[in-house]
Design an enzyme around this catalytic site. Structure first.
Site, PDB file in Angstrom:
ATOM      1  N   LYS A 249     -96.902 -29.744 -15.198  1.00 24.54           N
ATOM      2  CA  LYS A 249     -96.305 -28.638 -14.659  1.00 24.54           C
ATOM      3  C   LYS A 249     -95.546 -27.859 -15.692  1.00 24.54           C
ATOM      4  O   LYS A 249     -95.571 -26.601 -15.554  1.00 24.54           O
ATOM      5  CB  LYS A 249     -95.653 -29.160 -13.455  1.00 24.54           C
ATOM      6  CG  LYS A 249     -96.353 -30.034 -12.602  1.00 24.54           C
ATOM      7  CD  LYS A 249     -97.092 -28.988 -11.582  1.00 24.54           C
ATOM      8  CE  LYS A 249     -97.487 -29.819 -10.192  1.00 24.54           C
ATOM      9  NZ  LYS A 249     -98.395 -28.958  -9.487  1.00 24.54           N
TER      10      LYS A 249
ATOM     11  N   TYR B  17     -89.413 -30.595 -11.628  1.00 23.90           N
ATOM     12  CA  TYR B  17     -89.305 -31.531 -12.939  1.00 23.90           C
ATOM     13  C   TYR B  17     -90.104 -30.805 -13.903  1.00 23.90           C
ATOM     14  O   TYR B  17     -90.378 -31.839 -14.868  1.00 23.90           O
ATOM     15  CB  TYR B  17     -89.983 -32.924 -12.367  1.00 23.90           C
ATOM     16  CG  TYR B  17     -91.243 -33.175 -11.641  1.00 23.90           C
ATOM     17  CD1 TYR B  17     -92.425 -32.731 -12.290  1.00 23.90           C
ATOM     18  CD2 TYR B  17     -91.335 -33.703 -10.558  1.00 23.90           C
ATOM     19  CE1 TYR B  17     -93.666 -32.877 -11.791  1.00 23.90           C
ATOM     20  CE2 TYR B  17     -92.530 -34.023  -9.679  1.00 23.90           C
ATOM     21  CZ  TYR B  17     -93.766 -33.699 -10.334  1.00 23.90           C
ATOM     22  OH  TYR B  17     -94.741 -33.735  -9.980  1.00 23.90           O
TER      23      TYR B  17
END
Ligand code: COA
Length: 281
Positions: free
Chosen positions: A172, A157
């Site tokens: 991330k 994601y």
């Protein structure tokens, strides 16, 4: 004494990491623990870093039983001064690390419109800031030694986004950009920087935070082409390969290990019927 190798360590030659000194953040639980165990089993000296000393115990007990070269230190990666101090102290004691695994993370599901500023900061602080501080301060010693491998743990994601985890997805995505940036910027010092993007796999942290019950787990599994969650040692096996000389020309890459989950099930797989098409017509 137990002698069987950890599963993740079975695919590389014995002593693959005997000349390595590895730092693994969040190395006492889940994926971090399996990476730490695999590195130790193949000869590395490993220091795990985590906030909670309770999380050191399983690794340290196994090191004592198996005679592995393992250590643990308590550290909050959100505190740059503490990270720098730990990096200098460990380099003083053992020399420059050759491996850094940025695995520590914090995550939970919360709709963005209900996420508090402190909650956002907690996750960004651990994942994005913490990865940079560890790379910056442990990386300094690798740069001086003109060698090193850094492995970051992201998630698919990072590039698709994911409702419910805007904090983690944003962090991330930043770590993925950091991976590619440092891979190029630090190649001149002999460092390789790569990432893995694990799909859903069984771990205590994830089970409580990301799929609290079996119904939710079954729903997630139904979207995975291989039809099951991964295991931490399947992820760790790939990490060990990326950290080993077998991947000496791999730099700036992010490997997805998710049973095909991020590709979806496709439109024409079993369950897509002609009837459905006719009904719409
Ligand atoms: N849902 C919504 N908000 C949450 C939350 C949740 N499940 N968990 C924490 N928060 C919020 C807190 O309410 C607080 O915000 P507030 O002060 O505005 O209420 C903020 O996040 C900080 O929480 P706190 O517990 O003080 O932070 P922390 O720094 O000690 O730890 C985490 C935050 C995310 C790291 C912690 O929940 C944690 O350790 N999780 C387990 C580890 C983990 O997630 N591993 C990865 C699994 S994939």
């Amino acid at each position: 004494m137990e002698t069987e190798l950890p599963h993740a360590a079975r695919w590389l030659p014995p002593k693959t990491f005997e000349n390595d000194f590895a730092i693994v953040t969040g190395g006492g639980t889940g994926l971090g623990l399996e990476i730490s165990r695999g590195l130790c089993a193949l000869g590395a000296r490993v220091v795990i870093l985590s906030r909670d000393a309770e999380h050191h115990r399983a690794f340290m007990d196994e090191c004592a039983t198996r005679g592995w070269r393992g250590e643990a230190a308590t550290l909050d990666l959100r505190e740059p001064v503490d990270v720098e101090r730990a990096a200098n102290a460990l380099a003083e004691r053992h020399g420059a690390p050759t491996i850094l695994v940025n695995n520590a993370a914090g995550n939970f599901v919360c709709p963005a419109e209900r996420l508090s500023a402190r909650a956002w900061r907690a996750v960004l602080g651990i994942v994005l800031d913490g990865t940079f501080y560890a790379s910056r301060y442990f990386g300094k010693h690798m740069i001086e030694a003109r060698r090193g491998r850094i492995l970051n743990v992201v998630a698919t994601y990072a590039w698709t986004g994911m409702p419910g985890v805007v904090h983690s997805a944003s962090a991330k995505a930043g770590v993925l950009a950091m991976t590619r940036t440092l891979a190029v910027e630090w190649a001149r010092f002999g460092l390789r920087v790569n990432a893995i993007a694990p799909g859903p796999f069984e771990s205590e942290g994830a089970r409580g935070n990301l799929w609290p019950d079996e119904a939710m787990k079954a729903r997630i599994e139904s979207g995975i082409p291989l039809g099951r969650f991964g295991t931490a040692d399947e992820m760790a096996a790939h990490c060990l390969w990326l950290l080993s000389p077998a991947s000496s020309y791999v730099n700036g890459e992010c490997f997805t290990i998710d049973g095909g989950a991020s590709l979806g099930r496709g439109m024409w797989t079993e369950g897509a019927t002609r009837k459905g098409t006719e009904e719409r017509a």
